[in-house]
Design a protein around this motif. Structure first.
Motif, PDB file in Angstrom:
ATOM      1  N   ASP B   4       0.925  -1.149  -0.029  1.00 25.15           N
ATOM      2  CA  ASP B   4      -0.064  -0.004   0.135  1.00 25.15           C
ATOM      3  C   ASP B   4       0.718   1.302   0.004  1.00 25.15           C
ATOM      4  O   ASP B   4       0.298   2.417  -0.159  1.00 25.15           O
ATOM      5  CB  ASP B   4      -0.750   0.209   1.002  1.00 25.15           C
ATOM      6  N   ASP B   5       2.004   1.312   0.448  1.00 27.18           N
ATOM      7  CA  ASP B   5       2.743   2.452   0.701  1.00 27.18           C
ATOM      8  C   ASP B   5       3.149   3.002  -0.769  1.00 27.18           C
ATOM      9  O   ASP B   5       3.201   4.195  -0.590  1.00 27.18           O
ATOM     10  CB  ASP B   5       4.323   2.109   1.269  1.00 27.18           C
ATOM     11  N   SER B   7       1.143   3.020  -3.097  1.00 27.04           N
ATOM     12  CA  SER B   7       0.008   3.580  -3.749  1.00 27.04           C
ATOM     13  C   SER B   7       0.179   5.001  -3.759  1.00 27.04           C
ATOM     14  O   SER B   7       0.471   5.703  -2.785  1.00 27.04           O
ATOM     15  CB  SER B   7      -1.242   3.156  -2.912  1.00 27.04           C
ATOM     16  N   PHE B   9      -0.959   8.677  -3.160  1.00 26.69           N
ATOM     17  CA  PHE B   9      -2.122   9.337  -2.295  1.00 26.69           C
ATOM     18  C   PHE B   9      -2.301  10.817  -3.154  1.00 26.69           C
ATOM     19  O   PHE B   9      -1.140  11.278  -3.696  1.00 26.69           O
ATOM     20  CB  PHE B   9      -1.730   9.615  -0.955  1.00 26.69           C
TER      21      PHE B   9
END
Lengths: 130, 130
Positions: B4-5, B7, B9
DNA sequence: ATATATAGTTACCTCATGGATAGTGATGAC
DNA sequence: GTCATCACTATCCATGAGGTAACTATATAT
């Protein structure tokens, strides 16, 4: 699951009776996916979220969090201090939703290229199609 | 999947680089879910779809089908007869998407009650909360 | 000549989502 | 006194998704 036949057709019936509608409606909201992802690793303060979610306005951040809280996906904890301190974290249900988002992402990673290809083919259109 | 890191933002990055965005955007469209479900059992003519999807207007039916076709989820076959005959069916990719929709429905059926409960609790509000 | 069936178009309008901007309240630091 | 911090809240406004209604084309049936 092959019980598609009982599925309501017509949008009104779909909205009233199909559980998928509830979820799809949530996921359609612009910031929900991002907020849930941001909270996956643990609790964050409002300001931390605002910084992490580049481009979100305070209004939309609060609005999104309120919806998520109302639906039981996010827990909001207020510390009665000044300046204020408010922390948000996923509930169990919220973490569960994060699992669904992973399924969606997994599917998307597998198939998004196919979709992009199809779009490219459709765009350049019939000059390539004999 | 724990990555997820990486991903993106921020919504712009999300839109440009995350495959989930493509899919979520599709599913957000009002009629996509219903049209894909309607086509799950096999090919249908335009009129059959229109009758099956109670409440859809010709405009929205065509619009939805065109998007699905552009994205490679639906195949459109035109028979050059009069009155016109056009048939639609899911491509392999489209059937695959139907599989994802099943996952979403499955999750929704399991957890929609929790969401509804949370909403009910939020609505009746604090008169019940000691 | 007129009606019918099919698969769409086209123009116009409405309303909800979300963006932009400014304001609030309370307290401790200076 | 006033400035900064933090977590919002309030207001206005633009965009776009989707709804409504009417129109199109063509051949067959009557």
């Amino acid at each position: 699951m092959d019980s598609d036949d009982q599925s309501p057709f017509g949008y009104d019936a779909f909205r009233r009776t199909c559980p998928s509608h509830t979820v799809l409606e949530m996921l359609a909201s612009k910031w929900v996916y991002l907020v849930v992802c941001a909270l996956r690793r643990g609790r964050l303060r409002n300001g931390e979220l605002a910084r992490k979610l580049e481009g979100i306005t305070p209004k939309m951040l609060t609005q999104t969090l309120r919806v998520l809280e109302r639906d039981g996906l996010v827990r909001r904890e207020v510390f009665p201090v000044i300046p204020p301190r408010v922390e948000y974290e996923l509930t169990e249900l919220g973490q569960n939703l994060a699992g669904l988002l992973n399924q969606i992402r997994s599917w998307s990673e597998q198939h998004a290229p196919d979709i992009k290809d199809a779009r490219a083919r459709a765009e350049h259109g019939r000059d390539l199609v004999a």
